[in-house]
Design an enzyme around this catalytic site. Structure first.
Site, PDB file in Angstrom:
ATOM      1  N   ASP A 105       6.363  -1.461  -7.860  1.00  0.00           N
ATOM      2  CA  ASP A 105       4.914  -0.986  -7.162  1.00  0.00           C
ATOM      3  C   ASP A 105       4.007  -2.017  -7.692  1.00  0.00           C
ATOM      4  O   ASP A 105       3.857  -2.411  -8.850  1.00  0.00           O
ATOM      5  CB  ASP A 105       4.644   0.311  -7.658  1.00  0.00           C
ATOM      6  CG  ASP A 105       4.012   1.177  -6.499  1.00  0.00           C
ATOM      7  OD1 ASP A 105       2.937   0.527  -6.210  1.00  0.00           O
ATOM      8  OD2 ASP A 105       4.229   2.112  -6.373  1.00  0.00           O
ATOM      9  N   ASP A 207       0.636  -1.108  -3.082  1.00  0.00           N
ATOM     10  CA  ASP A 207      -0.431  -0.119  -2.980  1.00  0.00           C
ATOM     11  C   ASP A 207      -1.515  -0.254  -2.227  1.00  0.00           C
ATOM     12  O   ASP A 207      -2.151  -1.384  -2.325  1.00  0.00           O
ATOM     13  CB  ASP A 207      -0.710   0.172  -4.413  1.00  0.00           C
ATOM     14  CG  ASP A 207      -1.564   1.625  -4.950  1.00  0.00           C
ATOM     15  OD1 ASP A 207      -0.769   2.562  -4.473  1.00  0.00           O
ATOM     16  OD2 ASP A 207      -2.671   1.647  -5.316  1.00  0.00           O
ATOM     17  N   GLU A 271       1.964  -0.271   1.664  1.00  0.00           N
ATOM     18  CA  GLU A 271       1.544   1.164   1.704  1.00  0.00           C
ATOM     19  C   GLU A 271       0.283   0.762   2.511  1.00  0.00           C
ATOM     20  O   GLU A 271      -0.498   0.192   2.009  1.00  0.00           O
ATOM     21  CB  GLU A 271       0.989   1.862   0.489  1.00  0.00           C
ATOM     22  CG  GLU A 271       0.592   3.276   0.700  1.00  0.00           C
ATOM     23  CD  GLU A 271      -0.358   3.881  -0.309  1.00  0.00           C
ATOM     24  OE1 GLU A 271      -0.579   4.940  -0.264  1.00  0.00           O
ATOM     25  OE2 GLU A 271      -1.108   3.036  -1.043  1.00  0.00           O
ATOM     26  N   HIS A 333       5.229  10.401  -2.960  1.00  0.00           N
ATOM     27  CA  HIS A 333       4.620  11.093  -4.200  1.00  0.00           C
ATOM     28  C   HIS A 333       3.095  11.182  -3.841  1.00  0.00           C
ATOM     29  O   HIS A 333       2.410  11.914  -4.785  1.00  0.00           O
ATOM     30  CB  HIS A 333       4.667  10.037  -5.439  1.00  0.00           C
ATOM     31  CG  HIS A 333       3.548   8.736  -5.138  1.00  0.00           C
ATOM     32  ND1 HIS A 333       4.111   7.897  -4.200  1.00  0.00           N
ATOM     33  CD2 HIS A 333       2.519   8.363  -5.707  1.00  0.00           C
ATOM     34  CE1 HIS A 333       3.264   7.044  -4.280  1.00  0.00           C
ATOM     35  NE2 HIS A 333       2.302   7.311  -5.109  1.00  0.00           N
ATOM     36  N   ASP A 334       2.541  11.230  -2.510  1.00  0.00           N
ATOM     37  CA  ASP A 334       1.200  11.536  -2.359  1.00  0.00           C
ATOM     38  C   ASP A 334       1.133  12.665  -1.465  1.00  0.00           C
ATOM     39  O   ASP A 334       0.009  13.210  -1.221  1.00  0.00           O
ATOM     40  CB  ASP A 334       0.452  10.396  -1.889  1.00  0.00           C
ATOM     41  CG  ASP A 334       0.132   9.059  -2.721  1.00  0.00           C
ATOM     42  OD1 ASP A 334       0.031   9.653  -4.231  1.00  0.00           O
ATOM     43  OD2 ASP A 334       0.427   8.188  -2.328  1.00  0.00           O
TER      44      ASP A 334
HETATM   45  C1  GLC Z   1      -1.725   4.972  -3.697  1.00  0.00           C
HETATM   46  C2  GLC Z   1      -0.857   5.561  -4.367  1.00  0.00           C
HETATM   47  C3  GLC Z   1      -1.458   6.727  -5.124  1.00  0.00           C
HETATM   48  C4  GLC Z   1      -2.730   6.465  -6.004  1.00  0.00           C
HETATM   49  C5  GLC Z   1      -3.690   5.554  -5.050  1.00  0.00           C
HETATM   50  C6  GLC Z   1      -4.521   4.762  -6.040  1.00  0.00           C
HETATM   51  O1  GLC Z   1      -2.135   5.725  -2.490  1.00  0.00           O
HETATM   52  O2  GLC Z   1       0.323   6.169  -3.762  1.00  0.00           O
HETATM   53  O3  GLC Z   1      -0.496   7.545  -5.750  1.00  0.00           O
HETATM   54  O4  GLC Z   1      -3.255   7.352  -6.333  1.00  0.00           O
HETATM   55  O5  GLC Z   1      -3.020   4.539  -4.414  1.00  0.00           O
HETATM   56  O6  GLC Z   1      -3.941   3.829  -6.478  1.00  0.00           O
END
Ligand code: GLC
Ligand code: CA
Length: 536
Positions: A105, A207, A271, A333-334
């Site tokens: 990641d 991310d 993402e 995970h979100d």
């Molecule tokens: C992304 C991640 C999340 C994190 C955010 C800030 O959305 O998936 O878990 O809190 O970025 O880094």
């Protein structure tokens, strides 16, 4: 005659299945209650048996854990509770021996406020790295430089009294945003990519990669309208200037050039929380020179209903450039897990959701636990670890419910950690859902997932064939894959009968039907799905 390698074969990440690991919650090898790299090595047998081709690990880099790894304080170090570089190397080698690639990641939008870059940047207005972050003067009344709201709530700006300027943070205050207009920041990340690629990492999940560049003039965001996303309506503004800027594409192209310079080429998975699907597909690049895979959040958030799902898939099919390739995700995970969000923890719906994911054209990316139909686990306030849950409970329980430890077995420690140890987040009902009890049960979600992955892998129509919607009753969604395969899912409480050409049912959510001959019609029970192979 010796078989010639098929040079037209699609790359592994198009044909295969990706699996997201949340390392703190996958497997703990040393009894401290926290999952770690050695735990993943110990569980590679499960991933090989399941048939996944690549794993993406949520951050394993050094972090004070304000946001559990997504606040990085050293991009080229390993978080001590995760293990060491020797463990990383061993994981890559052991996974490779099982034909599984390891993706990490990358968190380029922001660092931890403990990162030495930010420590320097905030030290004075003339600090060497001052311009590596986004600093701006207060408004004349002392207020924040503009109206931007953090995606974690509240102003995206915090005043740093030491230098009397505000710094930008699209997430927590302890996650200052980097200034991606600065060439030195870009160079620093080039080095980070190479550092991990040189170690044998197969790619990155990146991310919030759509928001790294901000408007150079820091203009106010316009107010949200009734047409905007739920999140934008909640914050009262459209995210026009604090993300999704056109210049972000140059940065992603730069990363792609680095990824392509390796042999084999490395893979970039973004993402990309972008609401507008026409904008989402732009992240593949005009010349297919940006992301290989871009996560589709409207799909994750869609109602689990045939018309809604079909529409998103058809739109992606028509918008995605010919050389680009979709990705389909149901959990991460979100977000609430697919077993709960789409399926309301109904085993029939969980099975049909899995069959749908593995039946689409595009790379399925499953999240640890999806394969056993694991749902969200309620976490009580004293056990909350996610800063969002801590701040917003009970209005919002945060993301801990989708981050609870992987339930491997029904026994003390759950097969996740030692019997006497306390896991960092609680388990749910270990007896109700665990890997061991499903492993040898031919009727289980786990064996269904394994068999669907295997069929997909051995069937060119299913891993690489085209997608075409077929006519069906409104609550049923039927599509052709390639020339001979048809997938049908009944997303309703009523049985439905379809006309089909002659063929054979290959895998159904009702395993008792596997192999059934189809002679003109097919009746699906409520929430039943099938993968069928037509005779011609
Ligand atoms: C992304 C991640 C999340 C994190 C955010 C800030 O959305 O998936 O878990 O809190 O970025 O880094
Ligand atoms: Ca551990």
């Amino acid at each position: 005659m010796t078989a010639r390698p098929d040079t037209t074969e699609a790359p592994w990440w198009k044909r295969g299945v990706l699996y997201q690991i949340y390392p703190r919650s996958f497997a703990d090898s040393n009894g401290d209650g926290i999952g770690d790299l050695r735990g993943i090595i110990n569980r590679l047998d499960h991933l090989e048996w399941l048939g996944v081709d690549g794993i993406w690990l949520s951050p394993i880099t050094v972090s004070p854990n304000a946001d559990w790894g997504y606040d990085v304080s050293d991009y080229c170090g390993v978080q001590p509770d995760q293990g060491t570089f020797a463990d990383v190397d061993e994981l890559i080698a052991a996974a490779r021996a099982r034909h599984i690639r390891v993706l990490l990641d990358l968190v380029p939008n922001h660092t931890s406020d403990q990162h030495e870059w930010f420590v320097d940047s905030r030290s004075s207005r003339t600090a060497r790295l001052r311009d590596w972050y986004v600093w701006a003067d207060p408004k004349p009344d002392g207020g924040a430089p503009n109206n931007w709201v953090s995606s974690f709530g509240g102003s995206a700006w915090t005043l740093d009294p030491r230098t009397d300027q505000y710094y930008l943070h699209n997430h927590l205050r302890s996650q200052p945003d980097l200034n991606w207009w600065n060439e030195d920041v870009r160079n620093a990340f080039d080095d980070i990519l190479r550092f991990w690629f040189d170690r044998g990492v197969a790619g990155f999940r990146i991310d919030v990669c759509n928001i790294i560049i901000k408007d150079a003039e820091l203009r106010d965001n316009p107010p949200a309208t009734a047409h905007d996303s739920a999140e934008e309506q909640l914050y009262g503004q459209r995210s026009v200037y604090n993300g999704n800027r056109p210049e972000v594409h140059e940065v992603i192209q730069r990363w792609r050039r680095i990824a392509d310079s390796y042999e084999p080429p490395r893979v970039l998975v973004g993402e990309t929380p972008v609401e507008d699907l026409a904008k989402l597909v732009e992240y593949h690049g005009r010349a297919n020179d940006e992301l290989h895979l871009a996560f589709n959040f409207p799909f994750i958030s869609a109602a689990f209903e045939a018309p809604a799902m079909r529409k998103i898939v058809e739109d992606i099919e028509s918008l995605t450039p010919p050389d680009a390739w979709p990705a389909w995700v149901g959990s991460n995970h979100d977000m609430s897990r697919l077993a709960t969000r789409w399926a309301n923890d109904d085993p029939r719906k969980i099975r049909v959701a899995l069959l749908m994911l593995f039946g689409l054209r595009g790379t399925p990316v499953i999240y640890q636990g999806d394969e056993i139909g694991l749902g969200d686990i309620a976490v009580d306030p004293p056990d909350l670890r996610d800063p969002l849950g801590v701040s917003y409970w009970p209005h919002y329980a945060g993301r801990d419910p989708m981050r609870t430890p992987m339930p491997w077995r029904h026994e003390p420690g759950g097969g996740f950690t030692d019997a006497g140890a306390t896991p960092w987040l609680p388990f749910g009902d270990l007896a109700a859902c665990n890997v061991a009890s499903q492993h040898d049960d031919p009727q289980s979600a786990l064996v269904l997932a394994r068999d669907l992955i295997a069929l997909r892998k051995q069937t060119p129509d299913l891993h690489s064939g085209s997608y075409e919607s077929l006519p069906s009753p409104a609550d049923v969604w039927v599509w052709r894959r390639g020339t001979r395969f048809v997938v049908a899912v009944n997303l309703s409480d009523r049985p439905a009968t379809l006309d089909v050409t002659e063929g054979r049912l290959r895998i159904g959510t009702n395993r008792g039907r596997d192999g059934e001959l189809l002679l003109g019609s097919l009746t699906l029970d409520a929430w039943e799905g099938v993968v069928t192979e037509m005779a011609y």
